[in-house]
Design a protein around this motif. Structure first.
Motif, PDB file in Angstrom:
ATOM      1  N   SER A  90      24.623   8.027 -58.499  1.00 26.35           N
ATOM      2  CA  SER A  90      25.649   7.008 -58.253  1.00 26.35           C
ATOM      3  C   SER A  90      27.058   7.592 -58.195  1.00 26.35           C
ATOM      4  N   ARG A  91      27.196   8.865 -58.412  1.00 32.51           N
ATOM      5  CA  ARG A  91      28.522   9.494 -58.436  1.00 32.51           C
ATOM      6  C   ARG A  91      28.998   9.755 -57.002  1.00 32.51           C
ATOM      7  N   PRO A  92      30.271   9.508 -56.725  1.00 37.78           N
ATOM      8  CA  PRO A  92      30.768   9.594 -55.344  1.00 37.78           C
ATOM      9  C   PRO A  92      30.752  11.006 -54.740  1.00 37.78           C
ATOM     10  N   TYR A  93      30.728  12.034 -55.547  1.00 36.21           N
ATOM     11  CA  TYR A  93      30.764  13.411 -55.044  1.00 36.21           C
ATOM     12  C   TYR A  93      29.383  13.972 -54.742  1.00 36.21           C
ATOM     13  N   VAL A  94      28.329  13.264 -55.106  1.00 37.00           N
ATOM     14  CA  VAL A  94      26.969  13.796 -54.958  1.00 37.00           C
ATOM     15  C   VAL A  94      26.492  13.670 -53.514  1.00 37.00           C
ATOM     16  N   ASP A  95      25.991  14.767 -52.998  1.00 38.65           N
ATOM     17  CA  ASP A  95      25.372  14.809 -51.678  1.00 38.65           C
ATOM     18  C   ASP A  95      24.027  14.097 -51.795  1.00 38.65           C
ATOM     19  N   THR A  96      23.807  13.074 -50.963  1.00 43.51           N
ATOM     20  CA  THR A  96      22.598  12.247 -51.087  1.00 43.51           C
ATOM     21  C   THR A  96      21.312  13.024 -50.811  1.00 43.51           C
ATOM     22  N   SER A  97      21.410  14.167 -50.153  1.00 43.01           N
ATOM     23  CA  SER A  97      20.193  14.949 -49.911  1.00 43.01           C
ATOM     24  C   SER A  97      19.869  15.890 -51.076  1.00 43.01           C
TER      25      SER A  97
END
Length: 173
Positions: A90-97
């Motif tokens: 849920s963190r905005p900096y995390v790459d979804t892949s």
């Protein structure tokens, strides 16, 4: 001497190397002692000359060691790891892949880094080069570079800092 001590074989038991008791935090205690010892020596030297410096260093080291140990004990790596495993996506900096395993070393660098460096009284930006070195040394097979990992590291640092009473690095968080 009695041999009736209970031996704890948990990975996070933090056994004291001398007494065998759980809850030893030599890094936090050492950093706190060194930081406060130096400050105590400077204050003692200014007020009482060389003798004051020695007394200040001893008193500062003892009290600083207790503060450093307290900070280290307030951080439970198992709890922190579980928190980030449940919340990283849920963190905005995390790459979804990316997976949690990709970001886990960055989070660990943050919460362990706070335990290691938080009691120095330095601001986060002064500690960041040390955290980057720690991350690069311990990131294992993670594909996340420091440019992306530093956000997770700071996030974990800030979470622990909010949980520990006071603002040790005096950055207003």
């Amino acid at each position: 001497m009695s041999d009736d001590k209970k031996t704890v074989h948990e990975p996070d038991a933090n056994l004291d190397p001398l007494s065998g008791e759980t809850g030893a935090h030599p890094v936090g205690t050492g950093i706190g002692a060194a930081s406060a010892g130096a400050a105590g020596a400077a204050i003692g030297g200014a007020i009482g000359g060389p003798v004051g410096a020695v007394v200040g260093a001893v008193v500062g080291s003892f009290s600083g060691g207790l503060v450093g140990k307290g900070v280290a004990e307030a951080i439970d790596p198992t709890v922190e790891d579980a928190y980030w495993q449940s919340n990283y996506s849920s963190r905005p900096y995390v790459d979804t892949s990316a997976t949690y395993e990709d970001y886990q070393p960055a989070y660990r660098t943050g919460y362990e880094g706070y335990s290691r460096y938080g009691a120095t009284g330095k601001k986060y930006h002064e500690i960041e080069p040390d955290l980057q070195r720690d991350y690069e040394t311990n990131r294992g097979k993670s594909n996340v570079t420091w440019d992306k990992a530093k956000h997770a590291t700071r996030d974990a640092w800030d979470r622990v800092e909010r949980a520990v009473p006071g603002d040790i690095d005096k950055d207003g968080r």
